[in-house]
Design an enzyme around this catalytic site. Structure first.
Site, PDB file in Angstrom:
ATOM      1  N   ARG A  92      85.010  10.218 -20.234  1.00 17.49           N
ATOM      2  CA  ARG A  92      85.309  10.476 -21.512  1.00 17.49           C
ATOM      3  C   ARG A  92      86.797  10.458 -21.780  1.00 17.49           C
ATOM      4  O   ARG A  92      87.308  11.071 -22.737  1.00 17.49           O
ATOM      5  CB  ARG A  92      84.604  11.781 -22.212  1.00 17.49           C
ATOM      6  CG  ARG A  92      84.377  11.845 -23.732  1.00 17.49           C
ATOM      7  CD  ARG A  92      83.810  12.892 -24.491  1.00 17.49           C
ATOM      8  NE  ARG A  92      82.641  13.558 -23.785  1.00 17.49           N
ATOM      9  CZ  ARG A  92      82.660  14.775 -23.203  1.00 17.49           C
ATOM     10  NH1 ARG A  92      83.558  15.631 -23.379  1.00 17.49           N
ATOM     11  NH2 ARG A  92      81.544  15.126 -22.879  1.00 17.49           N
ATOM     12  N   SER A  93      87.074   9.320 -21.187  1.00 15.81           N
ATOM     13  CA  SER A  93      88.540   9.260 -21.641  1.00 15.81           C
ATOM     14  C   SER A  93      88.877   8.545 -23.138  1.00 15.81           C
ATOM     15  O   SER A  93      87.783   8.026 -23.518  1.00 15.81           O
ATOM     16  CB  SER A  93      89.277   8.215 -20.301  1.00 15.81           C
ATOM     17  OG  SER A  93      88.968   6.826 -20.735  1.00 15.81           O
ATOM     18  N   ASP A 125      81.716  14.485 -18.925  1.00 15.22           N
ATOM     19  CA  ASP A 125      82.935  14.492 -18.353  1.00 15.22           C
ATOM     20  C   ASP A 125      83.165  15.941 -17.542  1.00 15.22           C
ATOM     21  O   ASP A 125      81.754  16.618 -17.464  1.00 15.22           O
ATOM     22  CB  ASP A 125      84.330  14.455 -18.958  1.00 15.22           C
ATOM     23  CG  ASP A 125      84.604  15.639 -20.091  1.00 15.22           C
ATOM     24  OD1 ASP A 125      83.994  16.808 -19.845  1.00 15.22           O
ATOM     25  OD2 ASP A 125      85.614  15.775 -20.513  1.00 15.22           O
ATOM     26  N   ILE A 126      83.901  16.013 -16.842  1.00 15.85           N
ATOM     27  CA  ILE A 126      84.075  17.405 -15.941  1.00 15.85           C
ATOM     28  C   ILE A 126      83.709  18.521 -16.726  1.00 15.85           C
ATOM     29  O   ILE A 126      83.295  19.368 -15.959  1.00 15.85           O
ATOM     30  CB  ILE A 126      85.331  17.304 -15.139  1.00 15.85           C
ATOM     31  CG1 ILE A 126      85.309  17.700 -13.879  1.00 15.85           C
ATOM     32  CG2 ILE A 126      86.531  17.849 -15.867  1.00 15.85           C
ATOM     33  CD1 ILE A 126      86.491  17.339 -12.955  1.00 15.85           C
ATOM     34  N   CYS A 161      89.915  -3.394 -24.759  1.00 16.96           N
ATOM     35  CA  CYS A 161      89.300  -4.299 -24.082  1.00 16.96           C
ATOM     36  C   CYS A 161      88.294  -4.022 -22.998  1.00 16.96           C
ATOM     37  O   CYS A 161      87.277  -4.457 -22.727  1.00 16.96           O
ATOM     38  CB  CYS A 161      90.364  -5.039 -22.973  1.00 16.96           C
ATOM     39  SG  CYS A 161      91.713  -5.370 -24.306  1.00 16.96           S
TER      40      CYS A 161
END
Lengths: 312, 312
Positions: free
Chosen positions: B177-178, B200-201, B142
């Site tokens: 970047r989950s 990301d980290i 979603c």
């Protein structure tokens, strides 16, 4: 009372001998490919162990180094490659959810680590076969399986009792609830009848077998480690830090202590309380990996028309 | 140059109207059940939003609070319950890999969030339908879908170009970047032709469409944020901390800035550089949830004999 030290290599040896004999007698060609897509020294060490152990049993092992960005495509190709009979991946690759996604890429018929969703689901639901005729046993993740074999060797499993209930009456604490070892192990041991206290940094869960459902159920538990350790017959610890130690003074007299962390998780004086300890499970893990592999290889050979299974 | 502020509610409104009209005209009975198994205030808020938004469109929404230990069994029962047409879960429940396992428990025909492995796999591989006849479009998660609709509304998508290549020539930075938003979004936008810097980290990855494979490929990238931001046409940030801000001075003149974090990720002065900003995507997310749901409900109604699909 004297404390016995159990070596994983001794637990593994009868399995290793049986694998070796089977491969040589039946002239089984079984090629396992390990994919290394990181520069993690402990992954490299595990890969070396796999290679050395496979040499002993006669499993053809090939280590392939791949760029992590190419790993998914490589695994998909390996699923379809008839020259590759088993697939393993040295994790972590990306870490977290991306790695779990990759675990679901491997075909269940080549997944020697038992980490795809099909095997996870069946394990949590105590479904022990892939097929209704029960000719194809499910694959159990290697480290939990190694710990089960160590507990069998130690006779914590009561072989007088019926299969599936041989841990009845045993209280077991597992300090670790990772998706790869701690949680599956808790479910497996509960499915075999034990009462499990599953401990992680956040909370405690209780895993028990539901006799009607014939599988484990879990529930929140408000007991503390100080209350749990003194009633535990077995304590299995997998805390991945150098500074954690299970306090010996809280342990039950005659406890069985097992560590699957690469760090020492018990104090030096644990032997004063424990009846048996096992301080490293790695050699049993590598042997279980090959046992899983040979099982899958036999499915492939016996059964040219296996039921279609995707890992998702 | 003036900076336009885009509201997710405005992006959502045409979709909401279309859903409402379809449900009312065709008298569709469509019941979505949301499972809340935590006490996370933002999950509760999201549940409230879902309820309110469903009331507007005519989707029957029911929130069921369950003990997290019962969630897996509850989801399995919901998969088989003909009175439940769509399933959503307010994560996190256990967190980490256990939650991803639960995402794979939901049937693809009821998975309004598009988080089961089937949809993930198809999304990453740019497979847009569940069936060969292409009558059953895949479900997209979603929040990534909401951001795509926002980018379409902003005309970052060039509708003069062919479908699947409407982001050709665009450079987009995604800071997150989950597995639930950042990585799927990077893949989706790359599949539509954009060049993506995924940050990301730990590192930077570059996602690009491979014209031969007709899907994205990713590779390690040694550029730094300071080099990437000045060349980015769009910057999408989802950093879940209060103290992170994308530095305005590094942004390209006329940049499009979107945040899907619940925290402010851009500096106050971003409007001096940006041509368009969207500071909250939640209302579009909730509408996309219902759009996904109605799509699945239509599959169920049109097609009483759907091909068997498990999420694993």
């Amino acid at each position: 009372m004297e404390c016995k030290t159990i070596l994983a290599a001794d637990v593994a040896s009868s399995f290793r001998d049986a694998l070796k004999q089977k491969i040589s007698e039946r002239k089984i060609k079984a090629k396992l490919v390990g994919y290394l897509a990181n520069k993690d020294p402990s992954a490299e060490k595990y890969a070396e162990w796999t290679a050395r152990s496979c040499k002993e049993t006669g499993v053809l092992f090939e280590l392939r180094k791949v760029n992590r960005e190419d790993l998914e495509e490589t695994l998909l190709a390996a699923n379809d490659d008839d020259e590759i009979h088993g697939i393993m991946v040295y994790y972590p690759v990306f870490g977290g959810g991306h790695d779990q996604y990759l675990q679901n890429i491997v075909s269940p018929y080549k997944d020697v680590e038992g980490l795809c969703h099909t095997y996870r689901f069946n394990m949590y639901h105590n479904i022990r076969s892939l097929d209704k005729a029960k000719t194809l046993k499910c694959i159990i993740p290697c480290t939990p399986l190694a710990i089960i074999k160590i507990l069998e060797y130690m006779r914590v499993y009561d072989q007088e009792r019926p299969y599936g209930n041989q841990l009845f009456g045993k209280t077991i604490t597992i300090i670790n609830r990772s998706e790869v070892v701690g949680r599956p192990l808790a479910a497996l041991l509960a499915n075999d009848g034990a009462t499990i206290y599953s401990i992680d940094i956040h909370d405690v869960l209780l895993f028990k077998k539901d006799i009607v459902k014939q599988k484990h159920v879990s529930s929140d538990c408000d007991m503390k480690l100080e209350q749990i350790l003194p009633i535990s017959d077995v304590v299995i610890s997998g805390v991945p830090t150098a500074d954690y130690r299970v306090p010996t003074n809280l342990l039950k007299e005659g406890v069985v202590a097992i560590t699957f962390s690469s760090f020492k998780n018990f104090e030096e004086n644990v032997k004063e309380k424990a009846s048996m300890i096992c301080a490293s499970v790695g050699k049993a893990t590598v042997t279980m990996l090959q046992r899983n592999f040979l099982r899958l290889r036999e499915y492939q050979m016996k059964n040219p028309n296996l039921p279609e299974l995707r890992s998702y």
